[in-house]
Design an enzyme around this catalytic site. Structure first.
Site, PDB file in Angstrom:
ATOM      1  N   LYS A 115       0.158  31.230  -0.187  1.00 47.80           N
ATOM      2  CA  LYS A 115      -0.126  31.359   1.237  1.00 47.80           C
ATOM      3  C   LYS A 115       0.685  32.468   1.899  1.00 47.80           C
ATOM      4  O   LYS A 115       0.299  32.984   2.940  1.00 47.80           O
ATOM      5  CB  LYS A 115       0.063  30.015   1.930  1.00 47.80           C
TER       6      LYS A 115
HETATM    7  C1  PLP Z   1      -2.930  25.593  -0.297  1.00 49.47           C
HETATM    8  C2  PLP Z   1      -2.832  25.556  -1.772  1.00 49.47           C
HETATM    9  C3  PLP Z   1      -3.980  25.400  -2.583  1.00 49.47           C
HETATM   10  C4  PLP Z   1      -5.352  25.162  -1.986  1.00 49.47           C
HETATM   11  O1  PLP Z   1      -5.877  26.298  -1.350  1.00 49.47           O
HETATM   12  P1  PLP Z   1      -7.090  26.152  -0.305  1.00 49.47           P
HETATM   13  O2  PLP Z   1      -7.224  27.489   0.295  1.00 49.47           O
HETATM   14  O3  PLP Z   1      -6.694  25.092   0.662  1.00 49.47           O
HETATM   15  O4  PLP Z   1      -8.293  25.745  -1.105  1.00 49.47           O
HETATM   16  C5  PLP Z   1      -3.801  25.463  -3.945  1.00 49.47           C
HETATM   17  N1  PLP Z   1      -2.588  25.617  -4.512  1.00 49.47           N
HETATM   18  C6  PLP Z   1      -1.471  25.762  -3.781  1.00 49.47           C
HETATM   19  C7  PLP Z   1      -0.162  25.911  -4.466  1.00 49.47           C
HETATM   20  C8  PLP Z   1      -1.564  25.732  -2.393  1.00 49.47           C
HETATM   21  O5  PLP Z   1      -0.448  25.878  -1.662  1.00 49.47           O
END
Ligand code: PLP
Length: 471
Positions: A115
């Site tokens: 993120k």
């Molecule tokens: C947020 C997250 C996901 C999921 O991603 P989305 O965009 O919500 O589908 C997968 N793995 C990790 C480590 C995350 O932080």
């Protein structure tokens, strides 16, 4: 590139500038913003990206989405600054695991999860827009773990922004919690909600729906529904595909999926012209998406904790963007379908829509046992330790890739040291924490536990921000 809401039934729908999507997050009608058209990355444009740095690719790929918000040179500088602090020179390196299997490492940012790749850019972008307007805003975020810390790192110490993060009490890892609660910046406020991630998400939606509260505090969201985040996530799909031979060679991706934001960004890259032959949605036991792709029925079940907590989600908010497209961009139909979904937990979807979705994505559910097995197997075969989210993607890639010779890229969305217990349960030892993580255990935590109650949460937030302003 103006934007429209997925729930706008007007003919024609209202067109909004990029800036509005950034500041509002959610459209007034409750829909999500999508660009009116997809910018094109044709063969020449893809070829021109070869050999460029991640930041250069990011600036080129995202600029058309900004809708003239700032001059191209300013944007290039802002993007270069956003990725400067990442600890790998490639920013999003590819690592080969097997002849046609690759990992895309997306954990070289400040919070060691993917993120950061969007939020390190969105924080400064939001600050720049607010500063230009002479405004302040309160970023409110619901998190199942990684969004919160990434948003905090993106917004900490920014002058025009306060940030409030809600997370489900006791349902995220200790490292994830400490990454949020140990940040000593006065503009950062953390709340542990006695409930699930979906409860947190609902509370945030209610705060936004409370017009007086929202306007009073200048609420804005940088949750995964924010268009700017999707936009920033498109970049690593383009960069990886180009590195592996696009436009000449096709590629597939396996994406560990929760809110559908990340895999949807891959779909956007495909719509823009990147040759993506296969997109695999990898879910854990919270498999609402896998069940939809298997049966055509999307119905909510209870959220169950798993080894990959950032995917412990039932309502995959960004799915609405795909639904909008599959429903022929009919905003009134989307508004109707999603209000039914909210009311009775089942999303109306015609068989035609479901079959079209199946041509675009494969989906696969991976339980905790299979997740551990994938961590152990990957370690045995390659010496690489992967985190449980990444392991879900690897297991799904193995289970449902359609051709052995298509390069499949599994997204490594978090560093294994963020989930030491899960890794240990698979291989018998914990990963070495990078220095950034080790330091977390020395610092005091600041957090308030609140019930799953909108009145209590709003009162707390208003009091906190008033105190902050008076200080
Ligand atoms: C947020 C997250 C996901 C999921 O991603 P989305 O965009 O919500 O589908 C997968 N793995 C990790 C480590 C995350 O932080």
């Amino acid at each position: 590139m103006p934007y429209i809401s997925t729930r706008d039934g007007g003919a024609p729908p209202e067109r909004l500038p990029f800036e509005a999507t950034l500041l509002r997050g959610l459209a007034r009608d409750g829909g999500l913003f999508v660009p009116e058209q997809w910018p094109r990355l044709d063969r020449a444009a893809l070829t021109a990206l070869r050999g460029l740095s991640y930041a250069e690719i990011a600036a080129a790929v995202t600029y058309p989405f900004l809708d003239g918000l700032m001059p191209a040179d300013d944007w290039r500088r802002m993007v270069a600054e956003a990725y400067r602090g990442f600890t790998h020179r490639a920013v999003a390196p590819l690592k080969q695991l097997a002849p046609a299997l690759w990992l895309l490492e997306l954990f070289h940012g400040p919070t060691l999860a993917f993120k950061d790749y969007a939020l390190q850019l969105v924080g400064p972008l939001l600050e720049a827009v607010l500063a230009r307007r002479g405004e302040h805003a309160t970023v409110v975020v619901a998190t199942s773990g990684d969004t919160g810390s990434a948003a905090i790192e993106a917004c900490r110490d920014l002058g025009a922004i306060e940030i409030v993060v809600l997370f489900p009490h006791g349902r995220i890892s200790e490292v994830q919690r400490r990454q949020m609660t140990t940040v000593a910046s006065s503009n950062v406020h953390t709340i542990a909600i006695e409930g699930t991630f979906d409860d947190c998400q609902d509370l945030v939606k209610q705060m936004f729906a409370d017009e007086q509260f929202r306007a009073g505090l200048g609420l804005t969201g940088v949750n995964s529904i924010n268009w700017a985040r999707v936009m920033a996530q498109v970049v690593y799909y383009v960069a990886a595909a180009v590195a592996l031979g696009a436009p000449e060679r096709e590629v597939g991706f396996a994406v560990p999926t929760g809110n559908f934001g990340n895999v949807y960004a891959a779909h956007v890259a495909r719509r823009m012209g990147v040759p993506i032959a296969e997109l695999i949605i990898a879910t854990n036991r919270n498999d609402i998406l896998a069940r939809f792709f298997a049966t055509g029925r999307m119905s909510i079940a209870a959220v169950e904790p798993s080894l990959s907590p950032s995917m412990d989600i039932q309502v995959a908010s960004n799915f609405e963007r795909l639904y909008f497209e599959l429903a022929g961009r009919d905003g009134a139909a989307v508004a109707g379908a999603f209000s039914t979904f909210r009311a009775n937990g089942t999303l109306p979807a015609e068989p035609r829509l479901w079959r079209e979705a199946q041509t675009l994505f494969a989906a696969h559910r991976v339980d905790d046992g299979q997740t551990r097995a994938a961590i152990a197997h990957t370690y045995a075969m390659t010496g690489e330790l992967v985190d449980p989210h990444t392991a879900v993607a690897l297991a799904a890639a193995e289970a449902c890739r359609s051709a052995r010779d298509l390069p499949i890229v599994a997204l490594a969305t978090a560093h294994p040291a963020k989930f030491p217990e899960a890794v240990e349960s698979a291989v018998g030892f914990e990963p070495e924490p990078p220095p950034r993580l080790a330091a977390l255990f020395e610092r005091p935590e600041r957090v308030t536990v609140l019930p799953n109650d909108i009145a209590a949460v709003e009162r707390f937030v208003a009091d906190r921000l008033r105190a902050e302003q008076e200080a």
